[in-house]
Design an enzyme around this catalytic site. Structure first.
Site, PDB file in Angstrom:
ATOM      1  N   ASP A   5      51.397  47.290  26.913  1.00 37.53           N
ATOM      2  CA  ASP A   5      50.512  46.262  27.447  1.00 37.53           C
ATOM      3  C   ASP A   5      50.546  44.980  26.621  1.00 37.53           C
ATOM      4  O   ASP A   5      50.077  44.961  25.483  1.00 37.53           O
ATOM      5  CB  ASP A   5      49.088  46.842  27.475  1.00 37.53           C
ATOM      6  CG  ASP A   5      48.058  45.867  27.986  1.00 37.53           C
ATOM      7  OD1 ASP A   5      48.436  44.933  28.720  1.00 37.53           O
ATOM      8  OD2 ASP A   5      46.867  46.041  27.661  1.00 37.53           O
ATOM      9  N   ASP A  16      50.781  39.315  31.334  1.00 33.13           N
ATOM     10  CA  ASP A  16      50.106  40.576  31.043  1.00 33.13           C
ATOM     11  C   ASP A  16      50.741  41.731  31.815  1.00 33.13           C
ATOM     12  O   ASP A  16      50.513  41.884  33.009  1.00 33.13           O
ATOM     13  CB  ASP A  16      48.631  40.431  31.409  1.00 33.13           C
ATOM     14  CG  ASP A  16      47.798  41.627  31.003  1.00 33.13           C
ATOM     15  OD1 ASP A  16      48.371  42.606  30.487  1.00 33.13           O
ATOM     16  OD2 ASP A  16      46.573  41.590  31.205  1.00 33.13           O
TER      17      ASP A  16
END
Length: 381
Positions: A89, A270
């Site tokens: 992430d 992201d």
């Protein structure tokens, strides 16, 4: 489930790993000097961690595409290794996995770390809390050996989830954050920093190739760039704030007509968010332009209209990055065609900040150079 993460982490501390101030040796060099390398490799070999590139400086690791909603890959923690599926992430900086003491229903489907089975585990007696848009996690902090394929990190801090609220039906066991250390809590050392300071990778660079539709084929790579995953040259963009992987956008348009970001605005790349997330006013404008209609908490369009919908385009550093309707519309397996734009769940300090999630990153191979604080983008193959 669309996994949209808004993350905050509190009350973590650090694990101490002593690194000499002189030239840093790699783990392999240290073990070889002490005649321990052969035994270590025999004990910790993972046949699935073989690099997919001939360049020994680049370490590639496969990711699984789960219904174009989330991408995750395998890591191990502990000695002997315990394997977990984690989201790599770029929108957070901390590592956590489910713990064996977690009694919450969401944990029942996860692989859970058992500290009593690892002879290298060390508990810190610190607590942590993770707050998500879709739930909350609480637990304790520990330190142990973490392996990402053939990359071995000693004394890595990570959270052990002991209670998970609402985070059910997710196909992964934890999250491995890859954003800047300033996004992590005080007195913690994220995975990225340990990869660098322990001399595990030759260059402070990692990159993502996220496949479209196919379950297999996606990769995250550390230590360099395999250029076979993109077309043309990488275009480098300076990071505007070393916290998230944040950049400045110049303009947003639909079919060549500017509709927002007229004076410039910010965007966060992201990999842990599946959607394109923007300000309420902008998302509402887009919904009206494509004539989307409410569908529960989401918006939909007739699937027969997709080929007629306008292209969403972002201009960064004078270059356009188009996102066609086929990319920003999600066709559910047994349902309608849902638009992949969402409003921010809560106001941000900068009201024009966007989150460019997997909808964008499936189209563009992305390189994260934290040594030079820049991001490279090129069309994915």
């Amino acid at each position: 489930m669309k996994w949209l993460r808004i993350l905050g982490l509190v009350a973590l501390s650090e694990c101490l790993v002593i690194i000499p101030l002189t030239k840093i040796k790699t783990l392999r060099e240290t073990l070889r000097e002490k005649n321990l390398l052969t035994n270590f490799l025999e004990e910790n070999t993972d046949d699935r961690s073989q690099n997919a590139t001939d360049d020994p400086k680049i370490s590639l690791h496969p990711l699984r595409n789960y219904l174009n909603m989330v991408y995750f890959g395998n890591i191990t923690i502990g000695t002997p290794p315990q394997e977990f599926r984690v989201v790599f992430d770029t929108g957070s900086s901390d590592l956590w996995v489910s713990s064996v003491v977690c009694s919450s229903q969401p944990c029942s489907a996860n692989k859970r770390f058992n500290p009593h089975l690892s002879r290298t585990f060390r508990r810190t007696r610190r607590l942590f809390t993770l707050k998500y848009h879709t739930g909350r996690i609480v637990g304790s902090l520990g330190c142990d050996t973490v392996r990402i394929g053939n990359l071995v990190i000693l004394g890595q801090e990570f959270g052990l989830s002991e209670k998970q609220i609402q985070l059910d039906r997710v196909p992964f066991d934890g999250v491995l954050g890859l954003a800047y250390p300033s996004l992590a809590r005080k007195r913690t050392t994220p995975v990225l920093d340990n990869l660098k300071t322990q001399g595990i990778i030759s260059q402070p660079v990692f990159a993502f190739y996220l496949s479209n539709q196919k379950e297999n084929g996606s990769v995250v790579m550390f230590g360099g760039v395999d250029h076979s995953y993109h077309r043309g040259e990488l275009k480098w963009i300076p990071v505007s704030r070393t916290h998230h992987w944040q950049i400045t956008m110049n303009r947003i348009s639909m079919d060549g007509v500017a509709i927002g970001c007229f004076n410039g605005c910010q965007a966060i790349l992201d990999t842990g968010t599946s959607l394109l997330v923007g300000p309420t006013t902008m998302v509402t404008t887009i919904q009206k332009l494509i004539k989307a209609i409410p569908f529960g908490r989401e918006y939909m369009v007739p699937c027969s209209n997709i080929t007629q919908l306008p292209t969403f385009s972002i201009n960064i550093n004078g270059s356009d990055y188009p996102v066609p309707a086929e990319a920003y519309i999600w066709k559910s397996p047994k349902g309608p065609c849902i638009i992949n734009f969402r409003e921010h769940p809560k106001p941000l300090k900068d009201p024009e900040t966007w989150i460019l999630g997997d909808v964008f990153l499936r189209l563009y191979f992305s390189v994260y150079d934290w040594g030079n604080s820049r991001i490279g983008l090129a069309p994915a193959v």
